[in-house]
Design a protein around this motif. Structure first.
Motif, PDB file in Angstrom:
ATOM      1  N   GLY A 178      -4.196  77.816  37.264  1.00 15.04           N
ATOM      2  CA  GLY A 178      -5.589  78.778  36.985  1.00 15.04           C
ATOM      3  C   GLY A 178      -6.668  77.782  35.961  1.00 15.04           C
ATOM      4  O   GLY A 178      -7.836  78.331  36.261  1.00 15.04           O
ATOM      5  N   ALA A 179      -6.616  76.653  35.555  1.00 11.55           N
ATOM      6  CA  ALA A 179      -7.435  76.004  35.144  1.00 11.55           C
ATOM      7  C   ALA A 179      -6.872  74.588  34.641  1.00 11.55           C
ATOM      8  O   ALA A 179      -5.540  74.179  34.831  1.00 11.55           O
ATOM      9  CB  ALA A 179      -7.805  76.421  33.531  1.00 11.55           C
ATOM     10  N   GLY A 196     -10.756  76.842  36.750  1.00 17.21           N
ATOM     11  CA  GLY A 196     -11.797  76.328  35.605  1.00 17.21           C
ATOM     12  C   GLY A 196     -11.573  74.862  35.047  1.00 17.21           C
ATOM     13  O   GLY A 196     -10.342  74.526  34.860  1.00 17.21           O
ATOM     14  N   GLN A 197     -12.381  74.121  35.272  1.00 17.05           N
ATOM     15  CA  GLN A 197     -12.389  72.768  34.483  1.00 17.05           C
ATOM     16  C   GLN A 197     -12.795  72.671  33.175  1.00 17.05           C
ATOM     17  O   GLN A 197     -14.189  72.679  32.848  1.00 17.05           O
ATOM     18  CB  GLN A 197     -12.856  71.759  35.809  1.00 17.05           C
ATOM     19  CG  GLN A 197     -12.400  70.240  35.388  1.00 17.05           C
ATOM     20  CD  GLN A 197     -13.012  69.283  36.303  1.00 17.05           C
ATOM     21  OE1 GLN A 197     -13.839  68.306  35.975  1.00 17.05           O
ATOM     22  NE2 GLN A 197     -12.976  69.608  37.602  1.00 17.05           N
ATOM     23  N   PHE A 198     -11.867  72.043  32.052  1.00 13.75           N
ATOM     24  CA  PHE A 198     -12.362  71.843  30.848  1.00 13.75           C
ATOM     25  C   PHE A 198     -12.135  70.400  30.625  1.00 13.75           C
ATOM     26  O   PHE A 198     -11.122  69.665  31.093  1.00 13.75           O
ATOM     27  CB  PHE A 198     -11.355  72.562  29.953  1.00 13.75           C
ATOM     28  CG  PHE A 198     -11.696  74.181  30.348  1.00 13.75           C
ATOM     29  CD1 PHE A 198     -12.511  74.792  29.262  1.00 13.75           C
ATOM     30  CD2 PHE A 198     -11.049  74.875  31.124  1.00 13.75           C
ATOM     31  CE1 PHE A 198     -12.704  76.322  29.487  1.00 13.75           C
ATOM     32  CE2 PHE A 198     -11.322  76.220  31.424  1.00 13.75           C
ATOM     33  CZ  PHE A 198     -12.002  76.842  30.497  1.00 13.75           C
ATOM     34  N   VAL A 199     -13.109  69.717  30.072  1.00 14.62           N
ATOM     35  CA  VAL A 199     -13.044  68.213  29.689  1.00 14.62           C
ATOM     36  C   VAL A 199     -13.453  68.251  28.234  1.00 14.62           C
ATOM     37  O   VAL A 199     -14.044  68.601  27.377  1.00 14.62           O
ATOM     38  CB  VAL A 199     -14.305  67.511  30.326  1.00 14.62           C
ATOM     39  CG1 VAL A 199     -14.287  66.092  29.989  1.00 14.62           C
ATOM     40  CG2 VAL A 199     -14.168  67.741  31.913  1.00 14.62           C
ATOM     41  N   THR A 227      -7.990  77.176  24.551  1.00 16.20           N
ATOM     42  CA  THR A 227      -9.011  77.726  25.214  1.00 16.20           C
ATOM     43  C   THR A 227      -8.798  77.507  26.784  1.00 16.20           C
ATOM     44  O   THR A 227      -9.248  78.618  27.488  1.00 16.20           O
ATOM     45  CB  THR A 227     -10.424  76.863  24.966  1.00 16.20           C
ATOM     46  OG1 THR A 227     -10.691  76.825  23.523  1.00 16.20           O
ATOM     47  CG2 THR A 227     -11.748  77.370  25.694  1.00 16.20           C
ATOM     48  N   ALA A 228      -8.391  76.444  27.360  1.00 14.87           N
ATOM     49  CA  ALA A 228      -8.279  76.388  28.889  1.00 14.87           C
ATOM     50  C   ALA A 228      -6.965  77.349  29.356  1.00 14.87           C
ATOM     51  O   ALA A 228      -7.362  77.919  30.324  1.00 14.87           O
ATOM     52  CB  ALA A 228      -8.113  74.897  29.021  1.00 14.87           C
ATOM     53  N   ARG A 229      -6.132  77.355  28.385  1.00 12.02           N
ATOM     54  CA  ARG A 229      -5.091  78.240  28.799  1.00 12.02           C
ATOM     55  C   ARG A 229      -5.469  79.684  28.910  1.00 12.02           C
ATOM     56  O   ARG A 229      -5.084  80.521  29.968  1.00 12.02           O
ATOM     57  CB  ARG A 229      -3.860  78.180  27.656  1.00 12.02           C
ATOM     58  CG  ARG A 229      -2.672  78.652  28.333  1.00 12.02           C
ATOM     59  CD  ARG A 229      -1.663  78.448  27.286  1.00 12.02           C
ATOM     60  NE  ARG A 229      -0.237  78.736  28.101  1.00 12.02           N
ATOM     61  CZ  ARG A 229       0.830  78.587  27.165  1.00 12.02           C
ATOM     62  NH1 ARG A 229       0.671  78.029  26.131  1.00 12.02           N
ATOM     63  NH2 ARG A 229       1.932  78.834  27.972  1.00 12.02           N
ATOM     64  N   SER A 230      -6.467  80.239  27.982  1.00 14.56           N
ATOM     65  CA  SER A 230      -6.945  81.578  28.244  1.00 14.56           C
ATOM     66  C   SER A 230      -7.801  81.824  29.506  1.00 14.56           C
ATOM     67  O   SER A 230      -7.602  82.727  30.029  1.00 14.56           O
ATOM     68  CB  SER A 230      -7.705  81.856  27.029  1.00 14.56           C
ATOM     69  OG  SER A 230      -8.220  82.988  26.963  1.00 14.56           O
ATOM     70  N   ALA A 231      -8.540  80.767  29.716  1.00 10.97           N
ATOM     71  CA  ALA A 231      -9.224  80.869  31.051  1.00 10.97           C
ATOM     72  C   ALA A 231      -8.596  80.807  32.302  1.00 10.97           C
ATOM     73  O   ALA A 231      -8.939  81.064  33.291  1.00 10.97           O
ATOM     74  CB  ALA A 231     -10.451  79.482  31.117  1.00 10.97           C
ATOM     75  N   ALA A 232      -7.160  80.373  32.341  1.00 13.59           N
ATOM     76  CA  ALA A 232      -6.279  80.266  33.239  1.00 13.59           C
ATOM     77  C   ALA A 232      -5.905  81.566  33.844  1.00 13.59           C
ATOM     78  O   ALA A 232      -5.361  81.755  34.991  1.00 13.59           O
ATOM     79  CB  ALA A 232      -5.029  79.452  33.054  1.00 13.59           C
ATOM     80  N   GLY A 233      -6.047  82.387  33.089  1.00 11.68           N
ATOM     81  CA  GLY A 233      -5.795  83.858  33.435  1.00 11.68           C
ATOM     82  C   GLY A 233      -4.358  84.380  33.936  1.00 11.68           C
ATOM     83  O   GLY A 233      -3.967  84.900  34.820  1.00 11.68           O
TER      84      GLY A 233
END
Length: 180
Positions: free
Chosen positions: A50-51, A76-79, A105-111
């Motif tokens: 998911g991210a 989603g891509q987080f750097v 943050t990225a895990r939350s966006a992974a849905g």
């Protein structure tokens, strides 16, 4: 350990590796990977993702390779970086926080899907802090002789439990649970 079936997803270090243990060749070259591995090789991995959380170095290498048709839709891509670029990239969220906050943050966006960790330094930081559930390694039939190692010598011992191996053409995918 987290479980995708309950909507929390897993934190997965995802690596392509030469048989002699390099995840990038000299000069951080990664073009050799796409001679063997495409998004179609193991589509279930992409479907479960998911991210992605990557380091700045990995992001820069991917930018250089963008013209080589190596697209990977992992959500989603987080750097994670100390300094975001002067010109923002609308397809990426740049984070300047600590590793725990970046993963959250990225895990939350992974849905509820998996969060893929890419990049040697970011993966090592996540492993050192016990943030990783699984390691997925694509072993490719090539010897590079030099480059970026799978993990830095400073990482120390991390115990793993193998749970899956799959062959697709010339690529072998190995999967491990990280023992906590």
């Amino acid at each position: 350990m987290s479980d995708v079936s309950i909507g929390t997803g897993k934190v997965v270090v995802n690596r392509a590796m030469s048989l002699d243990g390099f995840i990038a060749g000299p000069g951080h070259a990664m073009d050799w990977i796409f001679e063997y591995l495409t998004a179609d090789t193991f589509p279930e991995v992409m479907a479960a993702t998911g991210a992605m959380l990557v380091g700045r170095g990995t992001y820069e290498v991917a930018k250089r390779m963008a013209d080589e048709d190596t697209a990977y839709d992992g959500g989603g891509q987080f750097v994670l970086t100390h300094e975001p670029p002067d010109e923002p990239d609308p397809t990426v969220t740049f984070l300047t926080c600590d590793i725990e906050e970046a993963v959250a943050t990225a895990r939350s966006a992974a849905g509820g899907k998996n969060l893929e960790i890419l990049g040697a330094d970011v993966a090592a930081q996540c492993l050192q802090r016990g943030l990783v559930d699984e390691i997925l390694v694509y072993v490719l039939p090539v010897l590079l002789g030099d480059g970026v190692r799978f993990s830095p010598s400073s990482l120390g011992r991390i115990d793993l439990e193998p749970f899956s191996n799959t062959q697709s053409g010339a690529v072998t995918m190995l999967r491990f649970h990280v023992r906590k």
